[in-house]
Motif scaffolding. Structure first.
Motif, PDB file in Angstrom:
ATOM      1  N   GLU A 154      46.849  47.548  32.078  1.00  0.00           N
ATOM      2  CA  GLU A 154      45.922  46.579  33.100  1.00  0.00           C
ATOM      3  C   GLU A 154      46.860  45.574  33.306  1.00  0.00           C
ATOM      4  O   GLU A 154      47.203  44.545  32.475  1.00  0.00           O
ATOM      5  CB  GLU A 154      44.609  45.945  32.550  1.00  0.00           C
ATOM      6  CG  GLU A 154      43.626  47.337  32.402  1.00  0.00           C
ATOM      7  CD  GLU A 154      42.329  46.744  32.009  1.00  0.00           C
ATOM      8  OE1 GLU A 154      42.098  45.562  31.831  1.00  0.00           O
ATOM      9  OE2 GLU A 154      41.343  47.701  32.099  1.00  0.00           O
ATOM     10  N   VAL A 189      46.980  42.073  36.325  1.00  0.00           N
ATOM     11  CA  VAL A 189      46.366  41.304  37.360  1.00  0.00           C
ATOM     12  C   VAL A 189      47.335  40.691  38.036  1.00  0.00           C
ATOM     13  O   VAL A 189      48.236  39.767  37.376  1.00  0.00           O
ATOM     14  CB  VAL A 189      45.148  40.461  36.727  1.00  0.00           C
ATOM     15  CG1 VAL A 189      44.312  39.891  37.667  1.00  0.00           C
ATOM     16  CG2 VAL A 189      44.190  41.469  35.959  1.00  0.00           C
ATOM     17  N   TYR A 197      41.466  47.884  41.291  1.00  0.00           N
ATOM     18  CA  TYR A 197      40.322  46.938  41.178  1.00  0.00           C
ATOM     19  C   TYR A 197      40.336  45.576  42.000  1.00  0.00           C
ATOM     20  O   TYR A 197      41.437  44.752  41.863  1.00  0.00           O
ATOM     21  CB  TYR A 197      39.853  46.514  39.835  1.00  0.00           C
ATOM     22  CG  TYR A 197      39.652  47.794  38.959  1.00  0.00           C
ATOM     23  CD1 TYR A 197      38.333  48.063  38.619  1.00  0.00           C
ATOM     24  CD2 TYR A 197      40.704  48.288  38.351  1.00  0.00           C
ATOM     25  CE1 TYR A 197      38.026  49.288  37.893  1.00  0.00           C
ATOM     26  CE2 TYR A 197      40.321  49.410  37.532  1.00  0.00           C
ATOM     27  CZ  TYR A 197      39.257  49.924  37.018  1.00  0.00           C
ATOM     28  OH  TYR A 197      38.777  50.817  36.463  1.00  0.00           O
ATOM     29  N   GLU A 242      43.584  38.877  45.100  1.00  0.00           N
ATOM     30  CA  GLU A 242      43.976  39.130  43.557  1.00  0.00           C
ATOM     31  C   GLU A 242      43.613  40.401  43.352  1.00  0.00           C
ATOM     32  O   GLU A 242      42.367  41.017  43.723  1.00  0.00           O
ATOM     33  CB  GLU A 242      43.083  38.165  42.599  1.00  0.00           C
ATOM     34  CG  GLU A 242      43.612  38.281  41.264  1.00  0.00           C
ATOM     35  CD  GLU A 242      42.514  37.162  40.141  1.00  0.00           C
ATOM     36  OE1 GLU A 242      41.760  37.680  39.535  1.00  0.00           O
ATOM     37  OE2 GLU A 242      42.644  36.027  40.625  1.00  0.00           O
ATOM     38  N   LYS A 268      43.755  43.864  40.471  1.00  0.00           N
ATOM     39  CA  LYS A 268      43.885  44.399  38.997  1.00  0.00           C
ATOM     40  C   LYS A 268      44.435  46.125  39.146  1.00  0.00           C
ATOM     41  O   LYS A 268      43.850  46.836  39.994  1.00  0.00           O
ATOM     42  CB  LYS A 268      42.852  44.326  38.240  1.00  0.00           C
ATOM     43  CG  LYS A 268      43.180  45.078  36.839  1.00  0.00           C
ATOM     44  CD  LYS A 268      42.047  44.737  35.825  1.00  0.00           C
ATOM     45  CE  LYS A 268      40.771  45.570  35.929  1.00  0.00           C
ATOM     46  NZ  LYS A 268      39.784  45.422  34.949  1.00  0.00           N
ATOM     47  N   LYS A 294      45.647  49.383  37.138  1.00  0.00           N
ATOM     48  CA  LYS A 294      45.784  50.005  35.765  1.00  0.00           C
ATOM     49  C   LYS A 294      46.496  51.469  35.953  1.00  0.00           C
ATOM     50  O   LYS A 294      46.300  52.250  36.781  1.00  0.00           O
ATOM     51  CB  LYS A 294      44.092  50.240  35.324  1.00  0.00           C
ATOM     52  CG  LYS A 294      44.358  50.681  33.954  1.00  0.00           C
ATOM     53  CD  LYS A 294      42.890  50.920  33.276  1.00  0.00           C
ATOM     54  CE  LYS A 294      42.775  51.573  31.914  1.00  0.00           C
ATOM     55  NZ  LYS A 294      41.458  51.749  31.224  1.00  0.00           N
TER      56      LYS A 294
END
Length: 366
Positions: free
Chosen positions: A12, A14, A37, A105, A107, A109
């Motif tokens: 992950e 970010v 995400y 922002e 995220k 993965k």
């Protein structure tokens, strides 16, 4: 780009998107089947009406769309996560598009983060200098902002200047045209926060425009650095000529597009002078990667996003180049360098040394 957190074990990462160049990078590093995400909006049916609600959603990526010189990318996929309070609406498995823009922002993965991707992200962190190039001759003028992935044309104008026989009228017309051009440049400098201004073109018009701009810049507290370059053309052709000039390459050597222009230029020269260490095409590059002799891999972002029968070979090439300590450079399709690379198949390599005929024969059937 700013890295907020990275957990290599969970895969992950970010990130905070800080400028438009970061969006181009995201377009290249987000791949099919990655998880993304971010905050987004989703329409909810409430009986007789529907409303759009803001929520944090995760999707499994199908594809990523990037429109050059816009302030967003579109990430398409199927929903794999949403807040519990929306469970009754059956979002899971539904298609959704996340729009990502500057200041957002996100995220991401992945099952595995390749080293060259992390290096690119780390290199993009920190403030990038905004560069404006303007090129002028007797007939036309054009201005463009230098992006990491290409040249964004801001404006181009045809100049209607009388011939040299009408000296007095000619000078009046030149002065009027230059005032108009300088006003446009001042507006761009203020609106875009330009830090470096490159003025190129034929000597007389370039010098006159530089004088006009320097006069207008006196009112600014923070003035951009000015670089002047003599070219044989103005307008759009002059812009592209400017970024290939050795003096500009040296002055702006840390700018990605300039680096790409330089390395593709060097590669094309090698292709003529030292063809034994400059190769192109998926098969030759693949074979060279297997024996660890690739010094620099050049791949266009179009080729990188290939999901056909060549995909497995491209992944193996990248893994091999990383394994043997080679450099990987992604060249934007929007740049002249990218167009030149795509004209020879979108993938090429500079070798550490000659791949001998015996090696070529050994891997010919691969």
């Amino acid at each position: 780009m700013r890295i907020i957190s990275f957990d290599e074990k969970s895969g992950e990462l970010v990130l905070k998107v800080e400028d438009e160049d970061d969006l181009w990078l995201l377009h290249n590093i987000i791949e099919k089947d990655d998880e993304v995400y971010a905050k987004t909006t989703r329409e909810i049916n409430l009986g007789n009406e529907s409303v759009r609600k803001s929520m944090y959603i995760g999707i499994k990526v199908d594809k990523v769309e990037f429109q050059p010189f816009t302030n967003r990318i579109r990430i398409h996929g199927t929903i794999i996560y949403h807040p519990e309070k929306y469970e009754e609406y059956g979002f899971l498995g539904s298609h959704h598009t996340i729009n990502v823009k500057t200041s957002d922002e996100i995220k991401i993965k992945k099952d595995k983060w390749q080293k060259y991707i992390i290096k690119q992200i780390e290199k993009s962190c920190g403030k990038s200098e905004r560069i404006l190039i303007i090129s002028i001759d007797d007939e036309e003028v054009a201005a463009g902002v230098l992006r990491s992935y290409g040249l964004e044309i801001i404006f181009e104008m045809q100049l209607k200047i009388p011939g040299k026989r009408e000296a007095e009228v000619r000078e009046e017309k030149i002065d009027k045209e230059l005032r108009e051009i300088s006003n446009k440049i001042m507006e761009i400098i203020n609106r875009r926060g330009i830090k470096i201004l490159v003025i190129s073109g034929i000597s007389y018009m370039r010098e006159k425009l530089t004088e006009r701009i320097l006069e207008d810049l006196k009112v600014l507290k923070e003035k951009p650095k000015i670089i002047s370059e003599d070219t044989s053309n103005g307008g759009i052709r002059g812009l592209h000529e400017t970024i290939k000039r050795e003096s500009i390459i040296k002055a702006l050597k840390k700018i990605k597009m300039i680096e790409d222009t330089k390395i593709i230029g060097e590669y094309l020269q090698m292709l003529i002078r030292k063809p034994s260490i400059a190769i192109y095409g998926i098969n030759d590059v693949y074979n060279a990667s297997k024996i660890g002799i690739i010094k620099t891999l050049l791949i266009s972002n179009r080729k990188l996003k290939t999901y056909d029968e060549e995909r497995k070979k491209i992944e193996e090439i990248i893994e091999n180049v990383e394994k043997y300590g080679g450099e990987i450079r992604i060249i934007s399709d929007e740049s002249e360098a990218g167009k030149e690379l795509n004209s020879i198949g979108g993938i090429a390599a500079i070798l550490r040394y000659n791949m001998s005929n015996s090696f070529k024969q050994e891997y010919k059937s691969v």
